[in-house]
Design a protein around this motif. Structure first.
Motif, short mmCIF file in Angstrom:
data_model
loop_
_atom_site.label_atom_id
_atom_site.label_comp_id
_atom_site.label_asym_id
_atom_site.label_seq_id
_atom_site.Cartn_x
_atom_site.Cartn_y
_atom_site.Cartn_z
N ASP A 136 0.83 -1.20 0.00
CA ASP A 136 0.00 0.00 0.00
C ASP A 136 0.87 1.26 0.00
O ASP A 136 0.59 2.22 -0.71
CB ASP A 136 -0.93 -0.01 1.21
N LEU A 137 1.93 1.23 0.78
CA LEU A 137 2.86 2.36 0.83
C LEU A 137 3.50 2.58 -0.53
O LEU A 137 3.60 3.71 -1.02
CB LEU A 137 3.93 2.11 1.89
N ILE A 138 3.93 1.50 -1.17
CA ILE A 138 4.56 1.61 -2.49
C ILE A 138 3.58 2.20 -3.50
O ILE A 138 3.94 3.08 -4.29
CB ILE A 138 5.05 0.22 -2.96
N ARG A 139 2.34 1.74 -3.48
CA ARG A 139 1.35 2.19 -4.46
C ARG A 139 0.94 3.65 -4.25
O ARG A 139 0.35 4.26 -5.14
CB ARG A 139 0.12 1.28 -4.41
N ARG A 140 1.23 4.21 -3.08
CA ARG A 140 0.92 5.63 -2.82
C ARG A 140 2.04 6.55 -3.29
O ARG A 140 1.93 7.77 -3.21
CB ARG A 140 0.68 5.84 -1.32
N ALA A 141 3.14 5.97 -3.76
CA ALA A 141 4.30 6.76 -4.14
C ALA A 141 4.16 7.35 -5.54
O ALA A 141 3.45 6.82 -6.38
CB ALA A 141 5.56 5.90 -4.09
N LYS A 142 4.85 8.45 -5.77
CA LYS A 142 5.03 8.97 -7.12
C LYS A 142 6.31 8.37 -7.72
O LYS A 142 6.39 8.12 -8.91
CB LYS A 142 5.11 10.50 -7.12
N ILE A 143 7.31 8.16 -6.84
CA ILE A 143 8.58 7.56 -7.26
C ILE A 143 8.94 6.45 -6.28
O ILE A 143 8.81 6.62 -5.06
CB ILE A 143 9.72 8.61 -7.28
N PHE A 144 9.38 5.32 -6.82
CA PHE A 144 9.88 4.21 -6.01
C PHE A 144 11.38 4.13 -6.25
O PHE A 144 11.83 3.86 -7.36
CB PHE A 144 9.19 2.90 -6.39
N HIS A 145 12.17 4.38 -5.20
CA HIS A 145 13.63 4.45 -5.32
C HIS A 145 14.29 3.27 -4.61
O HIS A 145 13.88 2.89 -3.52
CB HIS A 145 14.14 5.77 -4.72
N TYR A 146 15.34 2.74 -5.23
CA TYR A 146 16.04 1.60 -4.62
C TYR A 146 17.48 1.56 -5.10
O TYR A 146 17.86 2.21 -6.08
CB TYR A 146 15.33 0.28 -4.98
N GLY A 147 18.29 0.77 -4.40
CA GLY A 147 19.68 0.58 -4.77
C GLY A 147 19.91 -0.83 -5.26
O GLY A 147 18.98 -1.53 -5.68
N SER A 148 21.16 -1.28 -5.20
CA SER A 148 21.52 -2.59 -5.72
C SER A 148 21.76 -3.63 -4.62
O SER A 148 21.66 -4.83 -4.87
CB SER A 148 22.79 -2.48 -6.58
N ILE A 149 22.08 -3.17 -3.42
CA ILE A 149 22.46 -4.11 -2.37
C ILE A 149 21.31 -5.06 -2.02
O ILE A 149 21.53 -6.25 -1.75
CB ILE A 149 22.98 -3.35 -1.13
#
Length: 295
Positions: A136-149
């Motif tokens: 639900d938190l992810i779907r409320r985002a405008k941008i989903f940011h992540y790294g590689s680790i």
């Protein structure tokens, strides 16, 4: 920006950026230029690229949340409290009773660059499962940011890929910072792959280069008294995402993109003037002051 609690309503923030991945404790030598064995003492600092980005966004007046897993230990609870104190929505944070919060010892060489020694075998962030994701938190985002680790090992890799699928299905812009730490990967080849709208390559104090389907170029950096480069890239990324969240037309307007990258270069530069990542993250006023001074 007031700190947000675990149950904060991010739906009221249309430009929300959700950062996914690791947050850990960096132990930085109190004297630069020494090896870990030679160092007599260390400064404890919160770190982890996705968490640094979340804090950078909030400090610059944006809306951010962090999704990840911590050990149910003093360091884990300390880190989640730091997120909240920095205005980051922590409702996506979980605690694991059977694993520790990750640690990293970071050697500062004389030029301010770093070498890493990690303690995570496995740490709690590596044990996040798909079933534990706050979709639900992810779907409320405008941008989903992540790294590689978080893509290195299971079960976190599976959770990460599921989170990406959920974000893409919801039409959310995905932001990826490779932030490669080769000692953590089984091989260099395992760390490759990708396709994108905008590619940014940061070049330290030289600034950055940008590449889109329609244009490419470079934006010069700023000369500052560098003490510790930890978190500089995260300050850069966070400031860029604040601007993208406000106006995603930036991908098609080179003038707007260059202005945003000038601001991001200033944020990255300021972050190198203090030890640690989160404590050194800049404000809008500090970045604007450096821009006004020029190189």
């Amino acid at each position: 920006m007031a700190p947000l609690g675990d149950g904060a309503d991010s739906a009221a923030s249309p430009n929300l950026v959700v950062s996914f991945g690791e947050m850990l404790i960096d132990f930085v030598p109190d004297v630069a230029g020494l090896s870990l064995a030679e160092s007599g003492g260390f400064v404890k600092a919160p770190g982890g690229a996705p968490a640094n980005v979340a804090c950078a966004i909030s400090k610059l007046g944006g809306s951010s949340a962090f999704l990840g897993k911590f050990g149910d230990d003093e360091f884990g609870h300390m880190l989640v409290n730091i997120l909240k104190q920095n205005g980051v929505n922590a409702e996506g944070c979980l605690f694991d009773q059977h694993a520790r919060t990750a640690l990293a010892f970071v050697t500062l060489k004389k030029n301010g660059e770093r070498e890493f020694m990690f303690y995570r075998n496995p740490s709690a962030d590596m044990l996040l499962t798909e079933a534990e994701l706050n979709l639900d938190l992810i779907r409320r985002a405008k941008i989903f940011h992540y790294g590689s680790i978080s893509l290195i090992s299971e079960p976190c890799r599976g959770a990460h890929l599921a989170a990406m699928r959920a974000a893409k299905a919801a039409g959310i812009l995905c932001s990826y910072d490779p932030n490669v730490r080769l000692p953590l990967w089984p091989s260099e080849e395992a760390a490759r792959t990708g396709s994108l709208k905008l590619l940014i390559v940061t070049d330290g104090d030289k600034g950055c280069r940008y590449f889109t389907k329609d244009f490419k170029g470079s934006v010069p950096g700023y000369k500052v008294n560098t003490i510790d480069t930890t978190g500089a890239g995260d300050a850069f990324v966070g400031s860029l995402l604040v601007n993208v969240a406000k106006d995603d037309n930036i991908f098609h307007n080179e003038e707007k993109l260059r202005e945003a990258l000038k601001f991001s270069n200033a944020c990255g530069a300021i972050c190198t003037t203090q030890k640690g990542a989160i404590p050194a993250l800049p404000t809008v006023a500090a970045a604007q002051e450096l821009i006004a001074k020029g190189n």
